[in-house]
Design an enzyme around this catalytic site. Sequence first.
Site, PDB file in Angstrom:
ATOM      1  N   HIS A 266      13.254 -45.940 -20.539  1.00  0.00           N
ATOM      2  CA  HIS A 266      12.895 -44.823 -21.741  1.00  0.00           C
ATOM      3  C   HIS A 266      13.207 -45.605 -23.093  1.00  0.00           C
ATOM      4  O   HIS A 266      12.243 -45.551 -23.917  1.00  0.00           O
ATOM      5  CB  HIS A 266      13.799 -43.420 -21.538  1.00  0.00           C
ATOM      6  CG  HIS A 266      13.471 -42.485 -22.448  1.00  0.00           C
ATOM      7  ND1 HIS A 266      12.844 -41.417 -22.178  1.00  0.00           N
ATOM      8  CD2 HIS A 266      13.953 -42.213 -23.840  1.00  0.00           C
ATOM      9  CE1 HIS A 266      12.727 -40.545 -23.499  1.00  0.00           C
ATOM     10  NE2 HIS A 266      13.229 -41.168 -24.303  1.00  0.00           N
ATOM     11  N   GLU A 267      14.387 -46.230 -23.244  1.00  0.00           N
ATOM     12  CA  GLU A 267      14.754 -46.461 -24.492  1.00  0.00           C
ATOM     13  C   GLU A 267      13.883 -47.822 -24.899  1.00  0.00           C
ATOM     14  O   GLU A 267      13.442 -47.877 -25.861  1.00  0.00           O
ATOM     15  CB  GLU A 267      16.216 -46.791 -24.671  1.00  0.00           C
ATOM     16  CG  GLU A 267      17.310 -45.502 -24.327  1.00  0.00           C
ATOM     17  CD  GLU A 267      16.822 -44.426 -25.297  1.00  0.00           C
ATOM     18  OE1 GLU A 267      16.205 -44.617 -26.526  1.00  0.00           O
ATOM     19  OE2 GLU A 267      16.935 -43.074 -24.802  1.00  0.00           O
ATOM     20  N   HIS A 270      10.721 -46.630 -26.283  1.00  0.00           N
ATOM     21  CA  HIS A 270      11.000 -46.484 -27.952  1.00  0.00           C
ATOM     22  C   HIS A 270      11.032 -47.833 -28.507  1.00  0.00           C
ATOM     23  O   HIS A 270      10.438 -47.999 -29.719  1.00  0.00           O
ATOM     24  CB  HIS A 270      12.119 -45.702 -28.189  1.00  0.00           C
ATOM     25  CG  HIS A 270      12.384 -44.531 -27.821  1.00  0.00           C
ATOM     26  ND1 HIS A 270      11.533 -43.676 -28.397  1.00  0.00           N
ATOM     27  CD2 HIS A 270      13.161 -43.537 -26.955  1.00  0.00           C
ATOM     28  CE1 HIS A 270      11.860 -42.088 -28.028  1.00  0.00           C
ATOM     29  NE2 HIS A 270      12.779 -42.255 -27.327  1.00  0.00           N
ATOM     30  N   GLU A 296       8.407 -40.171 -28.801  1.00  0.00           N
ATOM     31  CA  GLU A 296       8.832 -39.936 -27.338  1.00  0.00           C
ATOM     32  C   GLU A 296       7.564 -39.932 -26.555  1.00  0.00           C
ATOM     33  O   GLU A 296       7.963 -40.071 -25.025  1.00  0.00           O
ATOM     34  CB  GLU A 296       9.094 -38.344 -27.405  1.00  0.00           C
ATOM     35  CG  GLU A 296      10.085 -37.944 -26.446  1.00  0.00           C
ATOM     36  CD  GLU A 296      11.297 -38.393 -26.473  1.00  0.00           C
ATOM     37  OE1 GLU A 296      12.043 -38.634 -25.242  1.00  0.00           O
ATOM     38  OE2 GLU A 296      11.791 -39.164 -27.357  1.00  0.00           O
TER      39      GLU A 296
HETATM   40 ZN    ZN Z   1      13.731 -40.452 -26.230  1.00  0.00          ZN
END
Ligand code: ZN
Length: 503
Positions: A266-267, A270, A296
Amino acid sequence: MNDRIKKLLEDLNDLDHDMAAITYTESLLGFDSMTTASKDGVSARSEVISFVSTLYFNTLINPRVDRLLKELSDVYNELDDLSKAKYNYFRREYEKISPIPVKEYADYQSLLVESSNAWEEAKNANDFSIFAPYLKKVIDTTKRFIDHRGYEGHPYNTLLNDYEPGVTVDMLDGFFEELKASIVPLVQRIQEKPKPNTSFLSNTFSIDEQEAFSLYIMESLGFRMDGGSLSESEHPFTQNMSPDDVRITTHFHENDLINPIFSTIHETGHGLYEQNISKSIGFSCLATGVSMGIHESQSRLYENNFGRNPAFWQAHMPKLKELFPNELKDISIQDFIRATNKVEPSLIRIDADEVTYPLHIMVRYELEKMLMEEDVDIQELPKLWADKYEQYVGVRPTTEAEGILQDVHWSEGLMGYFPSYALGSAYAAQFEHAMEKELSVDECLKHGDMKTLLDWLAHHIHQYGSTITPSEIIQRATGEAFNPKYFTDYLVKKYSLLYGLKE
Ligand code: ZN
């Protein structure tokens, strides 16, 4: 270009440079306090944080900037695209803060420090009454600020616009209606099916090996290790200093294989967004992701659409098994995928699965909207919260810590922020649908060809940084405006297959 415009642009670029340097400093302080800073150093640290935030305010809010923005607006049509984008950015920031009297702004900053402390105490004590008076003040101040700033249509629109420019209550009402209509029955049908086996996920998994896998997966996804780093923090997050210094964090648990892996993915999503912003923007406030929702969308695309897809694990399961040969001995990709996509209504948003997650957001959205439009008795909030959980998610919190006190956001004044999380998942599905017209996502995943996918995202989304708006990004990348149908279609298709439901 005439001399007058040239001079105005010089001043605009100077402002941008100074504001970018201040923002960089704030980011560095933020990253430091979440990772390596000592507990005892808090008092000196808050002196510096307060000094830098005053500097931010004074650099932006003054008669010189006011004049600059007015003069630029007179010659707007003669500006190049990047200068137009910078002007729009600073005008927005200026209009956000300048209508608020200095004294009220400073008092609010102090209130937020107190309310965050009260929230933490209340959460630990499982007692909403400790936080309630502070929450009331935060809500009252937020409403007063909306009065100062003005609004169009609905007062909540002003807050939504801070995190996701262009998004309105009208649009979100439609979005959540659509989600409610398809997700609530989908969750019910899933509940009738046998639950996947997840017991193997809580074996003991060595932290060193987990870290090795995190670094492996970051690199596999295309993260430039010389342009960033991985550290540990209580809650995973990403902090960008510049596109060449993007810091991500994760959190390892010895008895949990899944959360650390998917937090890292997830990160990294980003992080890839930040790393692939065009160098041509330079050192600027625009050299960062454009909105919470678009950000997101990138993290969730990597985490859910790519990372929780069986094709992805055809490429990466061998490495995971090499690190955990005994722990994952008899586990097939299918077992792993079913376990990592388990759907189960639960109380805590940050632990929620992909399907029920938007329902958690819907509860917060409806409450925030209500708080902004009417006078709600603060004492009633825990019950309103619990009622909505029961109605939408199908579970009712029995404690305040698991209910209304679970999120830090309101104590920090972050109202209007939650909807971005749900929008991010929906944007991700629309981006994936657009990618599929040009390439096969599954084929790329299966062969570990993450570069083709990253190139598409960098070209259609990342490179722009904040030079165009979220809706322009969606329009250009997908050829149409935002459409939540792609998200509900994606969920129904994916989970019907996983749980053997008839579509
Ligand atoms: Zn996030």
